[in-house]
Design a protein around this motif. Structure first.
Motif, PDB file in Angstrom:
ATOM      1  N   UNK A 127      -0.846   2.111  -4.957  1.00  0.00           N
ATOM      2  CA  UNK A 127      -0.591   3.409  -4.342  1.00  0.00           C
ATOM      3  C   UNK A 127      -0.308   4.497  -5.375  1.00  0.00           C
ATOM      4  N   UNK A 128       0.119   4.108  -6.569  1.00  0.00           N
ATOM      5  CA  UNK A 128       0.157   5.073  -7.665  1.00  0.00           C
ATOM      6  C   UNK A 128      -1.273   5.494  -8.029  1.00  0.00           C
ATOM      7  N   UNK A 129      -2.181   4.529  -8.019  1.00  0.00           N
ATOM      8  CA  UNK A 129      -3.574   4.828  -8.348  1.00  0.00           C
ATOM      9  C   UNK A 129      -4.197   5.781  -7.325  1.00  0.00           C
ATOM     10  N   UNK A 130      -3.745   5.695  -6.084  1.00  0.00           N
ATOM     11  CA  UNK A 130      -4.272   6.602  -5.054  1.00  0.00           C
ATOM     12  C   UNK A 130      -3.919   8.054  -5.367  1.00  0.00           C
ATOM     13  N   UNK A 131      -2.768   8.279  -5.985  1.00  0.00           N
ATOM     14  CA  UNK A 131      -2.372   9.635  -6.357  1.00  0.00           C
ATOM     15  C   UNK A 131      -3.409  10.260  -7.286  1.00  0.00           C
ATOM     16  N   UNK A 132      -4.009   9.438  -8.149  1.00  0.00           N
ATOM     17  CA  UNK A 132      -5.011   9.942  -9.085  1.00  0.00           C
ATOM     18  C   UNK A 132      -6.223  10.537  -8.414  1.00  0.00           C
ATOM     19  N   UNK A 133      -6.419  10.247  -7.136  1.00  0.00           N
ATOM     20  CA  UNK A 133      -7.567  10.792  -6.421  1.00  0.00           C
ATOM     21  C   UNK A 133      -7.470  12.302  -6.238  1.00  0.00           C
TER      22      UNK A 133
END
Length: 288
Positions: free
Chosen positions: A105-111
């Motif tokens: 879900x941290x990686x989703x922020x990168x979107x």
């Protein structure tokens, strides 16, 4: 039902029209915008916005030569920005109750780092998103299903999206490797330069190749259009057990095509905000 509805079509045209405001050759501008209008009006029901934008790009080359904007500097800037954050983010992930979930879900922020869907990418706003990692009950439900399928799988494919985001994906893939030690990990990137999307060069720069096998999809569409993919890319998509598709462009082009996949993205434009009935920049994690 058309994948690109009238609202989305109007937005696509407006973006192209706005991009022409500083172009002085008005005859070329008119010819280009006429071609854009024709592409939009003649779109097929299954055509996605990323696919239409790739057609715009070909028309732009016809009238003006190569694409007007080079994203290399922006891509390097955001890759470097997130890479500088890695020590703090790694500490945060390893200190979490569920490191894999935290990394996903941290990686989703990168979107958020999307120069196609966003009118403006604000570095301060991007950084602030990390202060409130929002994981909804629906996210939790889909995450449980994701874990179950990965436990039973032999192979996993991540359809990559943007630069900056891909650095966070590396942290996620490291956790996938730690959790599922026998799971073969693959990442699919764009086959050619398009907006600030990840290419093979970007994957190598950010170290994706150290945690997964990387393959290009064979084209310059800001999404994953199966029919336009290379034979190797199609073979991987056809045979992999679990697929995680990142970003709006991949969702628009890959969903609804009869393939089971998980999708992770932020709702950044009116089409997605209205489709899912959520505030702007709401994170989505869904399965189809």
């Amino acid at each position: 039902m058309r994948r690109v509805n009238e609202q989305c079509a109007a937005c696509l045209y407006e973006k192209q029209e706005n991009s022409m405001k500083e172009t002085t050759d008005k005859d070329k501008v008119k010819a280009y915008l006429d071609d854009v209008k024709s592409i939009i009006e003649c779109r097929d029901d299954k055509d996605s916005a990323p696919y239409l934008v790739s057609l715009f790009k070909e028309k732009y080359k016809k009238h003006f030569g190569e694409t007007a904007t080079n994203f290399a500097e922006k891509k390097r800037k955001y890759n470097d920005l997130v890479m500088d954050m890695l020590p703090a983010l790694a500490d945060r992930i390893y200190g979490a109750e569920d490191p894999l979930k935290e990394s996903m879900f941290l990686a989703r922020i990168g979107n958020y780092i999307d120069f196609g869907a966003m009118n403006q990418v604000d570095e301060k706003k991007f950084m602030k998103l990390f202060d409130d990692l929002s994981i909804s009950p629906k996210d939790e439900e889909v995450y449980k299903q994701f874990i179950k399928e990965c436990e039973e799988a032999k192979s996993f494919l991540l359809l990559a999206d943007n630069c900056g985001e891909i650095v966070l994906d590396v942290l996620f893939l490291e956790q996938m490797a730690a959790r599922f030690k026998d799971l073969a990990l693959y990442v699919m990137v764009r086959g050619e330069e398009v907006l600030n999307d990840v290419t093979m060069e970007d994957a190598m720069y950010t170290g994706v190749h150290n945690v997964a096998m990387v393959i290009g999809n064979g084209n310059a569409v800001a999404g994953t259009v199966y029919d336009l993919c290379s034979d190797d890319a199609k073979k991987l998509i056809d045979n992999v057990d679990v697929i995680l598709s990142k970003g709006q462009g991949n969702y628009e082009s890959f969903s609804g095509m009869g393939r089971h996949a998980f999708y992770s993205f932020l709702c950044k434009c009116d089409l997605f905000i209205n489709r899912f009935n959520v505030p702007k920049l709401t994170g989505m994690f869904i399965c189809e």
